[in-house]
Design a protein around this motif. Structure first.
Motif, short mmCIF file in Angstrom:
data_model
loop_
_atom_site.label_atom_id
_atom_site.label_comp_id
_atom_site.label_asym_id
_atom_site.label_seq_id
_atom_site.Cartn_x
_atom_site.Cartn_y
_atom_site.Cartn_z
N GLY A 42 21.58 52.19 2.76
CA GLY A 42 21.55 51.32 3.93
C GLY A 42 20.82 51.93 5.11
N SER A 43 20.66 51.11 6.15
CA SER A 43 19.93 51.50 7.35
C SER A 43 20.89 51.76 8.50
N ALA A 44 20.84 52.98 9.04
CA ALA A 44 21.69 53.29 10.18
C ALA A 44 21.28 52.50 11.42
N GLN A 45 20.02 52.13 11.51
CA GLN A 45 19.55 51.31 12.63
C GLN A 45 20.10 49.89 12.52
N LEU A 46 19.96 49.30 11.36
CA LEU A 46 20.35 47.91 11.17
C LEU A 46 21.86 47.73 11.25
N PHE A 47 22.60 48.67 10.68
CA PHE A 47 24.05 48.52 10.59
C PHE A 47 24.80 49.44 11.56
N GLY A 48 24.07 49.92 12.55
CA GLY A 48 24.69 50.73 13.59
C GLY A 48 25.31 49.89 14.69
N PRO A 49 25.76 50.53 15.77
CA PRO A 49 26.50 49.81 16.82
C PRO A 49 25.65 48.91 17.69
N GLY A 50 24.36 49.22 17.86
CA GLY A 50 23.52 48.40 18.72
C GLY A 50 24.01 48.39 20.15
N ASP A 51 23.60 47.37 20.91
CA ASP A 51 23.97 47.28 22.31
C ASP A 51 25.42 46.87 22.50
N PHE A 52 25.91 46.00 21.64
CA PHE A 52 27.26 45.47 21.85
C PHE A 52 28.31 46.56 21.71
N TRP A 53 28.16 47.43 20.71
CA TRP A 53 29.11 48.52 20.50
C TRP A 53 28.55 49.84 21.02
N GLN A 54 27.79 49.81 22.09
CA GLN A 54 27.13 51.00 22.59
C GLN A 54 28.10 52.09 23.01
N HIS A 55 29.34 51.73 23.35
CA HIS A 55 30.32 52.72 23.77
C HIS A 55 31.21 53.19 22.61
N ALA A 56 30.96 52.70 21.43
CA ALA A 56 31.80 53.07 20.28
C ALA A 56 31.63 54.55 19.95
N PRO A 57 32.72 55.26 19.66
CA PRO A 57 32.62 56.66 19.23
C PRO A 57 32.20 56.72 17.76
N TRP A 58 30.92 56.70 17.52
CA TRP A 58 30.38 56.52 16.17
C TRP A 58 29.14 57.36 16.00
N THR A 59 28.94 57.91 14.82
CA THR A 59 27.70 58.59 14.50
C THR A 59 27.37 58.40 13.03
N ALA A 60 26.10 58.44 12.73
CA ALA A 60 25.63 58.29 11.34
C ALA A 60 25.17 59.64 10.81
N VAL A 61 25.39 59.85 9.51
CA VAL A 61 24.81 60.98 8.81
C VAL A 61 23.94 60.40 7.71
N THR A 62 22.66 60.71 7.74
CA THR A 62 21.72 60.16 6.78
C THR A 62 20.52 61.07 6.68
N VAL A 63 19.78 60.94 5.62
CA VAL A 63 18.49 61.63 5.48
C VAL A 63 17.42 60.58 5.70
N ASP A 64 16.72 60.70 6.82
CA ASP A 64 15.76 59.66 7.21
C ASP A 64 14.49 60.31 7.73
N PRO A 65 13.36 59.95 7.16
CA PRO A 65 13.16 58.91 6.14
C PRO A 65 13.52 59.41 4.74
N PHE A 66 13.85 58.45 3.87
CA PHE A 66 14.09 58.76 2.47
C PHE A 66 13.11 57.91 1.65
N PRO A 67 12.42 58.49 0.67
CA PRO A 67 11.27 57.81 0.06
C PRO A 67 11.58 56.46 -0.57
N CYS A 68 12.78 56.29 -1.17
CA CYS A 68 13.04 55.02 -1.84
C CYS A 68 13.84 54.04 -0.98
N ARG A 69 14.04 54.37 0.28
CA ARG A 69 14.60 53.39 1.22
C ARG A 69 13.42 52.62 1.80
N ASP A 70 12.84 51.79 0.94
CA ASP A 70 11.52 51.21 1.24
C ASP A 70 11.47 49.69 1.08
N GLN A 71 12.63 49.04 1.06
CA GLN A 71 12.66 47.59 0.93
C GLN A 71 12.91 46.96 2.29
#
Length: 383
Positions: free
Chosen positions: A292-321
């Motif tokens: 999945g995409s940390a950008q797409l499924f992250g908090p965005g503006d609405f949840w900007q104050h949420a205590p949240w962080t993503a751990v991902t390897v980005d870019p990843f070669p087959c995350r290409d759809q």
């Protein structure tokens, strides 16, 4: 599995009648008194409709807002955040359609996700239907009166949903806006505690069991009680992670899980619906993103104050759809391959335990006011 045909025939019959009765008289309402948000989304997507609900309430403070939802998720909305009434809906269950058809019609209907539910909205007497453009096949969108464009730049899905309604973006989320729903009693772990939820709807989102085990040991060493949560059918996964049953394990109803998360010092979870539920509960959360995409499924503006962080390897070669709800969006970078197409989730295997522990330490420090402990042990956890 229930037969979809009776529900489809029922929907088409009602939709045809309403379309004929309003032919040539459909106008966008300026002050809608009854608003429908019609969908049958997964848990995470349903929770991510919160920005849309908040925006609708801000724009139409006196309107009745009714949202459909899969029956299993409806109890989460029993506390009626933003004054929204949720009605259980399953397109495979004719009785849920009949119950909805007893509603006295709607001035405005909004369709997030799959446009086939525009037919449901029309069947329920919606006098103006808004949905996103580009759904396939085209017949899904035939009842739609107004098609909204998808954003051309990266944006969180919750914020995208909110663009279905015209007007300024809603204010940032505060946890008081979503009171905890009532739930059956259960014994909560001793505080402070961390929740680890290793399950996900797709096997390709699973992190290796030995790393979950190492993470649990490291968090326990930092002074936290550790509890594993599992969903339906996930007990074998929990057994692989914790074969000796050293840690508490919970298989909870969603309303109980909401309460557990609201009291937790930390949640670690793959990119799945529980991660979004924790955002509503205000839980300091570390989410592991593989396909999945940390950008797409992250908090965005609405949840900007949420205590949240993503751990991902980005870019990843087959995350290409680039697909989202069957729409091609060039800025979307994700992977929707099946286990047959991808036998091993290399994107999840690439996430190291040290990176996850570092993220946990940041969240524990940020959430110290919830009874968490601030991690001070610098030693890396072993796999």
């Amino acid at each position: 599995m229930a037969n979809r045909l009776p529900g489809r025939l029922f929907t088409l019959r009602l939709a045809a009648g309403h379309r004929l009765s309003t032919l040539g008289r459909r106008r966008r309402p300026q002050h809608p008194e009854r608003i429908l948000v019609c969908h049958h989304l997964l848990l995470g997507d349903t929770v991510m409709l919160a920005p849309l609900l908040a925006k609708l309430r801000a724009l139409h403070p006196r309107a009745q807002i009714i949202m459909t939802s899969p029956r299993a998720f409806a109890p989460l909305f029993a506390s009626r955040p933003w004054g929204v009434t949720v009605r259980p809906f399953d397109p495979r269950r004719l009785e849920t359609l009949r119950d909805l058809a007893r509603e006295p019609g709607f001035d405005l209907a909004l369709i997030p996700g799959d446009n086939r539910f525009s037919w449901t909205a029309l069947a329920l007497g919606a006098r103006w239907i808004v949905a996103f453009e580009g759904d396939r096949p085209a017949y899904k969108s035939l009842p739609v009166d107004e098609l909204r464009a998808w954003p051309r730049e990266p944006m969180a899905l919750g914020d995208i949903f909110a663009t279905l309604a015209e007007g300024p973006a809603p204010p940032a989320f505060e946890t008081r806006q979503w009171p905890a729903p009532a739930h059956r009693p259960f014994e909560c772990p001793s505080s402070p505690f961390a929740v680890l939820h290793p399950g996900a709807g797709m096997r390709l989102r699973h992190w290796p069991p030995e790393r979950w085990r190492a993470l649990a040991n490291a968090l326990e060493h930092r002074g936290l009680a550790v509890a594993f949560t599992v969903g339906p059918g996930e007990r074998p996964l929990a057994d692989a992670v914790d074969p000796q049953r050293r840690f508490q394990r919970f298989e909870l109803e969603l309303t109980q899980l909401f309460s557990l998360l609201r009291h937790a010092a930390l949640l670690v979870v793959p990119d799945t619906g529980v991660s979004h539920l924790a955002r509503v509960a205000g839980t300091p959360t570390v989410t592991l993103f593989g396909p999945g995409s940390a950008q797409l499924f992250g908090p965005g503006d609405f949840w900007q104050h949420a205590p949240w962080t993503a751990v991902t390897v980005d870019p990843f070669p087959c995350r290409d759809q680039h697909l989202l709800f069957k729409r091609e969006l060039p800025w979307v970078k994700r992977c929707g391959r099946s286990p047959r197409q991808c036998p091993a989730p290399r994107c999840m295997q690439a996430i190291g335990i040290d990176d996850v522990m570092a993220a946990c330490d940041r969240m524990l420090a940020r959430g110290a006011g919830r009874g968490a402990v601030t991690a001070t042990d610098p030693r890396p956890a072993s796999q």
